[in-house]
Design a protein around this motif. Structure first.
Motif, mmCIF file in Angstrom:
data_model
loop_
_atom_site.group_PDB
_atom_site.id
_atom_site.type_symbol
_atom_site.label_atom_id
_atom_site.label_comp_id
_atom_site.label_asym_id
_atom_site.label_seq_id
_atom_site.Cartn_x
_atom_site.Cartn_y
_atom_site.Cartn_z
ATOM 1 N N GLU A 118 0.828 -1.211 0.000
ATOM 2 C CA GLU A 118 0.000 0.000 0.000
ATOM 3 C C GLU A 118 0.858 1.256 0.000
ATOM 4 O OE1 GLU A 118 -3.176 2.235 2.983
ATOM 5 O OE2 GLU A 118 -3.036 0.042 2.989
ATOM 6 N N ASP A 119 1.924 1.267 0.792
ATOM 7 C CA ASP A 119 2.840 2.408 0.794
ATOM 8 C C ASP A 119 3.538 2.550 -0.558
ATOM 9 O OD1 ASP A 119 2.137 2.919 3.384
ATOM 10 O OD2 ASP A 119 3.863 1.848 4.253
ATOM 11 N N ARG A 120 3.865 1.420 -1.161
ATOM 12 C CA ARG A 120 4.481 1.478 -2.493
ATOM 13 C C ARG A 120 3.542 2.130 -3.504
ATOM 14 N NH1 ARG A 120 3.258 -1.095 -6.705
ATOM 15 N NH2 ARG A 120 1.898 -2.478 -5.515
ATOM 16 N N PHE A 121 2.265 1.749 -3.483
ATOM 17 C CA PHE A 121 1.295 2.330 -4.409
ATOM 18 C C PHE A 121 1.108 3.816 -4.139
ATOM 19 C CE2 PHE A 121 -2.972 3.446 -5.771
ATOM 20 C CZ PHE A 121 -3.061 2.846 -7.019
ATOM 21 N N ARG A 122 1.034 4.185 -2.859
ATOM 22 C CA ARG A 122 0.836 5.586 -2.516
ATOM 23 C C ARG A 122 2.045 6.437 -2.909
ATOM 24 N NH1 ARG A 122 -1.720 7.751 2.535
ATOM 25 N NH2 ARG A 122 -1.690 5.580 3.260
#
Length: 412
Positions: A228-232
């Motif tokens: 999720e942090d990677r996508f954000r």
């Protein structure tokens, strides 16, 4: 056209350094979206999938009948880099009909005899039936909706510099707020869409690429392990940051105009402004409109004229109405008249002119490739001024045309 060194802009400024160069605001806003979409590989893939969906169904009348059967609210559309509202229309069709489009793709993969179409339908179904794609769909729809509102305002032929600057500033404020809080709201909406379409709410597990170290003293980059942090970080922040930077860069000229001429936008507000502030604005405007010994206005004279004229106008008087009042004063306010005329003739958008070229493309098709210039211009005028042409009595015009073109001879 916009070249600073060899373009039309530089050639005009060489002749008259006091001229103002203003790019089309609506066109610049469309370029902002193009810049934001091209700065992320995930965004490029996202819009590529949307175009593939449209291409798959458009290539066959049978497949098009399938998509029309399942999608009854919006039709899938192809986005274009030149049509300003095309991106929001293409995203909207998938945003509110995700389950219907997945059902249509499933029917195509099961009923169509074309192996390539079947393979493409299965591939698109896997791509669209992914939580990250759904989240991108929600994010882009939220952004494009706000951008489309501002774009329509900038395309209005009655818009002015002050209104345009306020609309652009409100868009920048929305993008900043959306960068802070929008991701969480988008996750909630995407989760609901995924649950309605029976799709697992989970981010992808991408392969972590290992970079080769050229030197021993280089540190190893620590990858973002949280999906999720990677996508954000690699998608959401990149798109919004580039959009904000692009807007601030491309619309800097409009803000400059607002700073220079803003005190003249509502002259009635000068009643509550301090005289020292008015004098400062007048002197700054004189500097801007001066080139060597040539100047358009005198700052001190403009200040004196404003002190008198501000008591002659009402509270609701806009700039154009103020100029009409000045025309009745028989030249008593020459500097104020020149300043208002310059401010009112600075263009904010050229959308009307670009629409005229679009009308020509609709009129002169391959079936009318031998259409003469006179007929082409007249048909374009009728198409552009559709509101006026729809009120004309064509029966009377046809009778006049027939009487002049008739070759029938009456013999006794």
């Amino acid at each position: 056209m916009t070249g600073k060194y060899q373009g039309v802009q530089s050639r005009i400024l060489n002749i008259n350094p006091r001229a103002f160069f203003t790019p089309c605001a609506a066109h610049n806003l469309n370029l902002v979206l193009c810049d934001a979409a091209k700065n992320s590989t995930i965004a490029i893939t996202f819009f590529g999938i949307i175009r593939r969906v449209y291409t798959l169904f458009l290539a066959s009348t049978y497949r098009w009948s399938i998509i029309k059967k399942h999608c009854t609210i919006f039709t899938v559309k192809q986005w274009s880099e030149t049509r300003w509202e095309s991106r929001i229309n293409s995203v909207k069709a998938l945003r509110f009909q995700l389950s219907s489009i997945l059902n249509a793709l499933e029917e195509v993969s099961e009923t169509v005899n074309d192996l390539m179409a079947q393979s493409e339908a299965v591939s698109l179904s896997n791509e669209i039936g992914n939580y990250e794609f759904i989240l991108s769909l929600v994010i882009w729809y939220d952004i494009l909706t706000e951008v489309n509102i501002v774009s329509k305002s900038l395309q209005d032929h009655n818009t002015d510099i002050n209104t345009s600057v306020k609309m652009v500033q409100s868009l920048i404020q929305f993008l900043h707020q959306y960068r802070e809080n929008g991701f969480n709201f988008a996750k909630i909406a995407a989760k609901k869409l995924a649950e309605d379409a029976d799709i697992a709410v989970a981010f992808k597990n991408p392969r972590v690429r290992k970079k080769t170290k050229l030197f021993d003293y280089e540190n190893v980059d620590e990858p973002v392990l949280n999906n999720e942090d990677r996508f954000r970080t690699n998608y959401f922040f990149i798109v919004l940051d580039h959009a904000i930077q692009s807007i601030e860069k491309r619309f800097n000229q409009l803000k400059t105009y607002s700073d220079n001429f803003g005190f003249l936008h509502r002259i009635d507000k000068l009643k509550t402004m301090e005289n020292d502030d008015i004098l400062k604005h007048c002197k700054d405007l004189q500097i801007i409109l001066t080139d060597n010994n040539l100047k358009d206005i005198d700052g001190l004279d403009l200040f004196s004229e404003l002190i008198i004229f501000r008591s002659l106008v009402d509270e609701d008087t806009n700039t154009l109405q103020a100029l009409n009042i000045l025309k009745t004063t028989h030249g008593s306010f020459p500097n104020l008249t020149i300043a208002l005329r310059i401010m009112l003739t600075i263009p904010v958008t050229s959308a009307c002119a670009e629409r005229s070229f679009s009308k020509l493309k609709l009129i002169k098709t391959y079936l009318r490739n031998r259409l003469g210039q006179d007929k082409l211009s007249e048909l374009a005028l009728i198409s552009i001024e559709e509101e006026i042409s729809s009120t004309i009595d064509y029966k009377h015009l046809i009778d006049i045309f027939a009487s002049k073109k008739s070759r029938k001879k009456m013999f006794r």
